[in-house]
Design an enzyme around this catalytic site. Structure first.
Site, mmCIF file in Angstrom:
data_model
loop_
_atom_site.group_PDB
_atom_site.id
_atom_site.type_symbol
_atom_site.label_atom_id
_atom_site.label_comp_id
_atom_site.label_asym_id
_atom_site.label_seq_id
_atom_site.Cartn_x
_atom_site.Cartn_y
_atom_site.Cartn_z
ATOM 1 N N GLU A 4 5.012 -15.011 9.922
ATOM 2 C CA GLU A 4 6.427 -15.256 10.231
ATOM 3 C C GLU A 4 6.707 -15.117 11.727
ATOM 4 O O GLU A 4 6.415 -14.072 12.313
ATOM 5 C CB GLU A 4 7.281 -14.253 9.429
ATOM 6 N N LYS A 30 12.981 -5.286 3.257
ATOM 7 C CA LYS A 30 12.021 -6.375 3.500
ATOM 8 C C LYS A 30 11.773 -6.505 5.004
ATOM 9 O O LYS A 30 10.645 -6.736 5.451
ATOM 10 C CB LYS A 30 12.545 -7.693 2.905
ATOM 11 N N ASP A 55 -4.433 -1.863 1.565
ATOM 12 C CA ASP A 55 -3.861 -2.514 0.383
ATOM 13 C C ASP A 55 -2.342 -2.593 0.537
ATOM 14 O O ASP A 55 -1.631 -1.615 0.307
ATOM 15 C CB ASP A 55 -4.262 -1.683 -0.850
ATOM 16 N N HIS A 90 15.308 -16.633 17.339
ATOM 17 C CA HIS A 90 14.290 -17.586 16.876
ATOM 18 C C HIS A 90 14.228 -18.786 17.813
ATOM 19 O O HIS A 90 13.159 -19.259 18.174
ATOM 20 C CB HIS A 90 14.621 -18.081 15.461
HETATM 21 P P1 NAD Z 1 -13.487 3.892 -1.283
HETATM 22 O O1 NAD Z 1 -13.765 4.404 -2.633
HETATM 23 O O2 NAD Z 1 -14.107 2.623 -0.828
HETATM 24 O O3 NAD Z 1 -13.809 5.008 -0.212
HETATM 25 C C1 NAD Z 1 -13.306 6.299 -0.306
HETATM 26 C C2 NAD Z 1 -14.451 7.256 -0.367
HETATM 27 O O4 NAD Z 1 -15.092 7.340 0.907
HETATM 28 C C3 NAD Z 1 -14.022 8.672 -0.676
HETATM 29 O O5 NAD Z 1 -13.859 8.862 -2.060
HETATM 30 C C4 NAD Z 1 -15.127 9.511 -0.030
HETATM 31 O O6 NAD Z 1 -16.174 9.700 -0.919
HETATM 32 C C5 NAD Z 1 -15.644 8.619 1.105
HETATM 33 N N1 NAD Z 1 -15.247 9.106 2.447
HETATM 34 C C6 NAD Z 1 -16.040 9.168 3.555
HETATM 35 N N2 NAD Z 1 -15.376 9.650 4.612
HETATM 36 C C7 NAD Z 1 -14.111 9.901 4.193
HETATM 37 C C8 NAD Z 1 -12.955 10.416 4.843
HETATM 38 N N3 NAD Z 1 -12.940 10.757 6.137
HETATM 39 N N4 NAD Z 1 -11.821 10.514 4.110
HETATM 40 C C9 NAD Z 1 -11.785 10.169 2.816
HETATM 41 N N5 NAD Z 1 -12.877 9.702 2.148
HETATM 42 C C10 NAD Z 1 -14.033 9.558 2.836
HETATM 43 O O7 NAD Z 1 -11.933 3.700 -0.970
HETATM 44 P P2 NAD Z 1 -10.594 4.062 -1.742
HETATM 45 O O8 NAD Z 1 -9.646 4.420 -0.670
HETATM 46 O O9 NAD Z 1 -10.748 5.017 -2.865
HETATM 47 O O10 NAD Z 1 -10.243 2.677 -2.407
HETATM 48 C C11 NAD Z 1 -9.222 1.894 -2.018
HETATM 49 C C12 NAD Z 1 -9.313 0.584 -2.773
HETATM 50 O O11 NAD Z 1 -8.917 0.787 -4.140
HETATM 51 C C13 NAD Z 1 -8.386 -0.411 -2.190
HETATM 52 O O12 NAD Z 1 -9.093 -1.574 -1.916
HETATM 53 C C14 NAD Z 1 -7.368 -0.648 -3.321
HETATM 54 O O13 NAD Z 1 -6.979 -1.997 -3.291
HETATM 55 C C15 NAD Z 1 -8.122 -0.304 -4.553
HETATM 56 N N6 NAD Z 1 -7.335 0.103 -5.742
HETATM 57 C C16 NAD Z 1 -5.988 0.303 -5.721
HETATM 58 C C17 NAD Z 1 -5.305 0.698 -6.883
HETATM 59 C C18 NAD Z 1 -3.806 0.913 -6.822
HETATM 60 O O14 NAD Z 1 -3.224 0.814 -5.769
HETATM 61 N N7 NAD Z 1 -3.121 1.229 -7.926
HETATM 62 C C19 NAD Z 1 -6.017 0.900 -8.049
HETATM 63 C C20 NAD Z 1 -7.390 0.716 -8.046
HETATM 64 C C21 NAD Z 1 -8.054 0.311 -6.885
#
Ligand code: NAD
Length: 427
Positions: free
Chosen positions: A80, A264, A280, A378
């Site tokens: 946008e 928004k 996300d 704009h």
């Molecule tokens: P991930 O599992 O890829 O990584 C997180 C992991 O990295 C941690 O569990 C830990 O083991 C490790 N880690 C290493 N250094 C770290 C630090 N400094 N701090 C924290 N953890 C560290 O990532 P995630 O954040 O669990 O997953 C996010 C993804 O899940 C997004 O892509 C999202 O779209 C998706 N998701 C979202 C939903 C929802 O929003 N309801 C549901 C399911 C999945």
């Protein structure tokens, strides 16, 4: 970071060079930001299903942001027009009052476990509350990395849902500090791990085990204080702009139809940075709107008021489940470069910048809507792009843009004609 070199008038190559000079960004990160070395189809193929390619969006850099005393270039992925310009301009105004102050709570996310088929809900709730320490210890085993980093399970809360289409049931909340990640995976894995124990303790049946996006224990807050002098423009006095912004905000505070659009506008800025950093944005969107309705009535996420000294004071508080590790943040080369560019070292620091951008964006929209209307801004941006395309020298850009906007005739040929006239007049 003052815009001495007129960043917006530079070429893409010049802007990239300037960013590198300002931040010491690596060549690889620079190439990833420029799109030259961005996400490849092969990398994308490992991220989602049925990949046929990648999809690009413009990536702009919002300038002038100072958050907690630190200058931060802000990468924004957005289609946008005006969003990046408005954020940059409002950040400049905020600098007249010392920039943005921002803070975050601990990165505590909530996971939900739904428990059905209970003979005695109160007895089941008591059993979970009594076993709190054991459940937390069991949950801590799923992610030793997180525990080592000082994160991990923090609390268990039991909630009774009495008013549901299938009758009453229990929900157990697992609160977990997920440190620098968005945290969905750690939460969801811990909930699955706890399921057999929860079923045994309650005698019930566990159904859903999933993160809640209403991340109201993981809040980010930004504030700014803009002296009235800095708000003066055209025929509007600073006091007038301040009062109009407060009146415009009051509309959103009182009316959900306006609040939806007001929020928004905040999300225009927030989503763009969330997206650019590989986070996300659906999760952040869901959290924002659920939080905006937390009183039972959907309202503005921000507040604007008059400070003791007459300044315009803005505040924005909202859930901000973003990370600098995990998800796509490190996998997507441009996202990882965007995080490097910002120089943020933790999820909380990233959240503090993002919420500041949301507040700036909100002010940009309110200020424009409550004064000159958004079309003029704009048009001015459009006219600037046309003037640059017509090859207007930098010193005449403002004059040519001003004239084209005044005449409501924005065209490359008209820009060239104005330049010819200026030259003929010996300017
Ligand atoms: P991930 O599992 O890829 O990584 C997180 C992991 O990295 C941690 O569990 C830990 O083991 C490790 N880690 C290493 N250094 C770290 C630090 N400094 N701090 C924290 N953890 C560290 O990532 P995630 O954040 O669990 O997953 C996010 C993804 O899940 C997004 O892509 C999202 O779209 C998706 N998701 C979202 C939903 C929802 O929003 N309801 C549901 C399911 C999945």
């Amino acid at each position: 970071m003052a815009d001495k070199k007129k960043f917006y008038l530079s070429s893409i190559t010049e802007r990239l060079r300037q960013l590198q000079a300002e931040t010491g960004l690596s060549d690889a990160a620079l190439a990833a930001l420029s799109g030259e070395q961005g996400l490849t189809p092969d990398q994308a193929d490992h991220m989602i299903e049925n990949v046929v390619g990648t999809f690009a969006l413009p990536l702009g850099i919002a300038r002038n942001f100072v958050v907690n005393g630190r200058a931060v270039p802000v990468p924004m992925a957005v289609e946008e027009p005006s969003v990046v310009a408005a954020a940059s301009y409002m950040a400049k105004l905020a600098n007249a009052g010392g920039g943005f102050r921002a803070s975050t709570t601990e990165a505590e996310m909530i996971g939900q476990l739904q428990i059905l088929d209970l003979d005695d809900i109160e007895q089941a709730a008591d059993a979970l509350e009594t076993a709190r320490a054991d459940l937390l210890a069991e949950a801590a085993q799923v992610d030793p990395v997180l525990t080592k980093l000082g994160g991990g399970p923090r609390d268990i809360e039991v909630r009774r849902i009495s008013d549901s289409p299938i009758g009453p049931f229990l929900v157990m909340h697992l609160i977990m500090d997920v440190r620098d990640a968005m945290g969905a995976n750690a939460i969801n894995t811990a909930l699955e791990r706890l399921t057999p124990s929860v079923e045994r303790l309650t005698g019930g049946r566990a159904l859903l085990r999933i993160l809640s996006n209403l991340a109201n224990k993981r809040l980010a807050k930004a504030s700014c204080r803009i002296p009235v002098d800095a708000l003066t423009f055209d025929e509007f006095s600073g006091e007038d702009v301040r009062d109009r912004v407060i009146e415009a905000w009051a509309f959103a505070a009182a009316d959900p139809y306006r609040a939806a659009t007001h929020n928004k506008g905040i999300m225009n800025g927030i989503d763009a940075v969330v997206l650019a950093t590989g986070n996300d944005w659906r999760a952040v969107e869901a959290g924002a709107h659920a939080y905006a309705a937390r009183s039972g009535k959907y309202t503005s996420l921000s507040t604007w008021s008059k400070g003791d000294d007459g300044a315009l004071v803005g505040e924005l508080e909202m859930p901000m489940a973003v990370g600098v590790v995990g998800g796509a943040t490190r996998v997507h080369p441009s996202a990882s470069a965007a995080i490097e560019l910002m120089g943020v070292k933790s999820g909380r620091e990233l959240a503090e910048v993002i919420v500041s951008v949301g507040l700036a964006q909100n002010l940009g929209a309110l200020r424009a809507l409550a004064t000159e209307g958004i079309q003029r801004g704009h048009m001015a941006l459009h006219a600037r792009q046309v003037a640059v395309a017509a090859g207007v020298p930098e010193k005449w850009i403002e004059v040519v843009v001003g004239q084209m906007v005044k005449e409501n005739h924005i065209h490359v040929e008209r820009a060239k004609e104005i330049i010819r006239n200026l030259k003929a007049e010996g300017k």
